[in-house]
Motif scaffolding. Structure first.
Motif, short mmCIF file in Angstrom:
data_model
loop_
_atom_site.label_atom_id
_atom_site.label_comp_id
_atom_site.label_asym_id
_atom_site.label_seq_id
_atom_site.Cartn_x
_atom_site.Cartn_y
_atom_site.Cartn_z
N GLN A 1 1.95 62.13 -64.10
CA GLN A 1 1.14 61.71 -62.78
C GLN A 1 1.29 59.68 -62.01
O GLN A 1 1.57 58.87 -62.59
CB GLN A 1 -0.29 61.08 -63.33
CG GLN A 1 -1.28 61.14 -62.70
CD GLN A 1 -2.89 61.33 -62.64
OE1 GLN A 1 -2.98 61.22 -63.67
NE2 GLN A 1 -3.57 60.52 -61.86
N ALA A 2 1.72 59.93 -60.81
CA ALA A 2 2.04 58.62 -60.48
C ALA A 2 1.30 58.23 -59.73
O ALA A 2 2.11 56.97 -58.95
CB ALA A 2 3.47 59.36 -59.07
N GLY B 1 11.40 68.23 -57.62
CA GLY B 1 10.89 67.17 -56.48
C GLY B 1 10.13 68.42 -55.65
O GLY B 1 9.86 67.04 -53.79
N GLU B 2 9.26 69.16 -55.79
CA GLU B 2 8.53 69.54 -54.45
C GLU B 2 6.92 68.88 -54.68
O GLU B 2 6.36 69.37 -55.69
CB GLU B 2 8.59 71.50 -54.83
CG GLU B 2 8.03 71.74 -53.74
CD GLU B 2 7.58 73.59 -54.11
OE1 GLU B 2 7.04 73.99 -53.39
OE2 GLU B 2 7.66 73.96 -55.48
N ALA B 3 6.24 68.42 -53.79
CA ALA B 3 5.26 68.08 -53.75
C ALA B 3 4.48 69.02 -53.95
O ALA B 3 4.72 70.59 -53.55
CB ALA B 3 4.47 67.28 -52.53
N ARG C 1 -2.84 68.64 -62.23
CA ARG C 1 -1.96 68.08 -63.43
C ARG C 1 -0.68 69.39 -63.76
O ARG C 1 0.45 68.33 -64.43
CB ARG C 1 -2.98 68.22 -64.29
CG ARG C 1 -3.79 66.23 -64.39
CD ARG C 1 -4.64 66.13 -65.07
NE ARG C 1 -4.81 64.52 -65.19
CZ ARG C 1 -6.08 64.41 -66.14
NH1 ARG C 1 -6.61 65.67 -67.04
NH2 ARG C 1 -6.82 63.29 -66.31
N GLY C 2 -1.26 69.92 -64.00
CA GLY C 2 0.03 71.18 -64.67
C GLY C 2 1.23 71.71 -63.47
O GLY C 2 2.11 72.89 -64.29
N TRP C 3 1.00 70.55 -62.43
CA TRP C 3 2.52 71.59 -61.22
C TRP C 3 3.78 71.20 -61.63
O TRP C 3 3.95 70.01 -62.08
CB TRP C 3 1.85 70.80 -59.95
CG TRP C 3 3.16 70.97 -59.20
CD1 TRP C 3 3.70 69.79 -58.39
CD2 TRP C 3 2.71 72.30 -58.13
NE1 TRP C 3 3.72 70.08 -57.31
CE2 TRP C 3 3.59 71.65 -57.11
CE3 TRP C 3 1.72 73.03 -58.26
CZ2 TRP C 3 4.58 73.43 -56.29
CZ3 TRP C 3 2.54 74.33 -57.34
CH2 TRP C 3 3.67 74.70 -56.35
N VAL D 1 4.36 65.52 -57.92
CA VAL D 1 5.65 66.09 -57.88
C VAL D 1 6.59 66.70 -59.11
O VAL D 1 5.84 66.64 -59.89
CB VAL D 1 6.85 65.06 -56.95
CG1 VAL D 1 8.09 65.54 -57.14
CG2 VAL D 1 6.56 64.60 -55.69
N ASN D 2 6.28 68.35 -58.83
CA ASN D 2 7.45 68.52 -59.70
C ASN D 2 8.64 68.32 -60.89
O ASN D 2 9.35 67.63 -59.82
CB ASN D 2 7.42 69.74 -59.80
CG ASN D 2 8.05 70.93 -58.44
OD1 ASN D 2 8.32 70.09 -57.99
ND2 ASN D 2 7.35 71.73 -58.25
#
Length: 484
Positions: free
Chosen positions: A465-466, A422-424, A454-456, A418-419
């Protein structure tokens, strides 16, 4: 002659005052410095949640400053404070008792039926009303010395708690801290009673009681810090050992069999992870791929992942039947790790038959890119999560393989990144990435995909990273023609 005598008496009195106040100057400086250091140390490690340092610093720091300003050497050096200082002195005196009471609560607890908490609330209300009255009446000495009431109320609360069977929380070095608190309370009580001038007492013992408490707190805090450091070192060594063990259960290299080209990217969220992957070479040109994702993170999930590794090896004899492999993993988790769950998929690729077959348990769908037709096929047949119900049967589904196809097997950490807004990353972005990067070699494709996730997003600050990320990419090369 009389003037000379008066001057000599004044000089002698001044020297006497200086000698008498010198210990207070030293104590005030030490207490103020320790109070500031305690607050700074608390701010440096506020995430630990221990507020003892904060309450102590907020009490000791201002107390030490007030102690210094009321000494003869300070007033000779900087002049006796005038104007609003008596009001500031009274405000600080009233306010510093609040963190002192909170410090007591941290050691003693809330007391019987929250009596300590009620005392704190009552004192805060009294202090607010008292200072408001002082400001309105412009009389700094309108109310008694701060804390005179607590001299009688605290012992009453302690006695009440003892009679009613209140059990205070266990605190390390409780005996040492009790000595320090008792010394502070006795000297505090002495000075508050002395301030009433009912007895011929000198109100100058409290700083020494506070210094005794500081020594006791320093001893207890040092022991706690050393114990925490030893614990952290031990945990660090255990974590490094767990990381080495987990790395040892993952394949060191990708197998080379038939026309399949593989690339794997494994990115744990922490030092150890709940993701797992492995390969089974059934026979030349026939490859089994298993990917699993244990619920949770860290060491518990890693232990279950190790169990999945053992279970995969135990069921290698049925590696040509994906449904039986997944059913075997489910039986192992239900029997050996009750309450632990995992998603998993097992894919069998058969070059000779030009077919693939898979069975899944609550796992993200496989993605098969047909290069010839530029279409993306989602293979989403699924069964129940592993570990939920013993004896569960898992269906297996076949699909056709063609030269130039690309297959993706992954865990949900890949699409759930997620960025900041909040967009996946999601299946849609993943599908677009596959289509636009189809010409990349398999290794380069896997690396670019992991970098992308990773860079999203590329033009914003990504969140940390979650979840663990595992992705296995398989390119299908030229295959022999099927024989009738």
């Amino acid at each position: 002659m009389i003037n000379a005598l008066l001057l000599a008496v004044s000089d002698e009195q001044l020297r006497s005052n200086l000698r008498g106040d010198l210990p207070l100057v030293i104590l005030g400086s030490i207490i103020a410095a320790i109070g500031v250091a305690a607050v700074v140390l608390y701010l440096a490690r506020w995430q630990s949640g221990e507020r003892v340092l904060l309450w102590f610093g907020l009490f000791a720091g201002p107390y030490g400053v007030l102690l210094l300003t009321n000494t003869t050497p300070f007033q000779m050096a900087f002049g006796e404070p005038e104007g609003v200082w008596p009001f500031v002195n009274k405000l600080v005196g009233l306010a510093t008792l609040v963190p002192a009471l909170l410090l007591f609560e941290d050691f003693y607890g809330k007391g019987w039926r929250s009596s300590v908490r009620w005392l704190i609330r009552a004192y805060v209300l009294f202090a607010a009303i008292a200072f408001t009255a002082i400001v309105i009446q412009r009389r700094p000495n309108l109310v008694p010395t701060a804390g005179i009431g607590t001299v009688f109320l605290l012992p009453a609360i302690l006695l009440l708690g003892r009679l009613m069977g209140y059990k205070r929380p266990h605190v390390q070095d409780q005996g040492v801290l009790s000595v320090g608190l008792l010394a502070l309370f006795l000297t505090f009580a002495h000075d508050r009673i002395a301030s009433t001038r009912l007895f011929n007492w000198h109100a100058d013992t409290e700083p020494y009681g506070l210094f005794v408490l500081i020594c006791c707190l320093g001893y207890a805090a040092t022991r706690r810090v050393l114990a925490n450091e030893r614990l952290l070192v031990s945990m660090g060594e255990e974590m490094r050992a767990a990381t080495r063990i987990q790395n040892s259960i993952l394949p060191r290299t990708s197998p080379e069999t038939g026309s399949f080209k593989l690339a794997v990217r494994y990115a744990p969220m922490t030092a150890v992870a709940g993701d797992f992957y492995d390969f089974l070479v059934i026979r030349p040109g026939c490859l089994g791929i298993v990917v699993a994702d244990v619920t949770g993170h860290g060491v518990p999930a890693a232990l279950v992942a190790s169990m999945v590794k053992v279970a995969v090896s135990a069921h290698s004899d049925v590696g040509a039947e994906p449904g039986k492999v997944i059913a075997g993993l489910n039986s192992t988790l239900c029997r050996q790790a009750q309450g632990q769950y995992a998603s998993a998929v097992y894919v069998l690729l058969d070059q000779a038959r030009r077919m693939g077959c898979y069975s899944a348990a609550g796992h993200p769908p496989l993605l098969l890119w047909h290069r010839a037709t530029r279409t993306l096929l989602e293979l989403n047949e699924n069964g129940l999560l592993l570990g939920v119900r013993p004896g569960e049967e898992y269906p297996q589904t076949e699909f056709t393989l063609e030269a130039g196809d690309r297959l993706l097997v992954y865990t949900d950490g890949l699409v759930e990144a997620v960025n900041a807004p909040g967009e996946a990353f999601g299946e849609a972005h993943l599908g677009d990435f596959i289509a636009t990067h189809q010409d990349l070699p398999v290794e380069q494709f896997a690396e670019c995909l992991l970098d992308k996730v990773r860079g999203w997003p590329e033009n914003g600050s990504a969140r940390a990273q979650a979840d663990d990320i595992t992705v296995v990419v398989i390119d299908i090369g030229n295959m022999p023609e099927q024989t009738s």
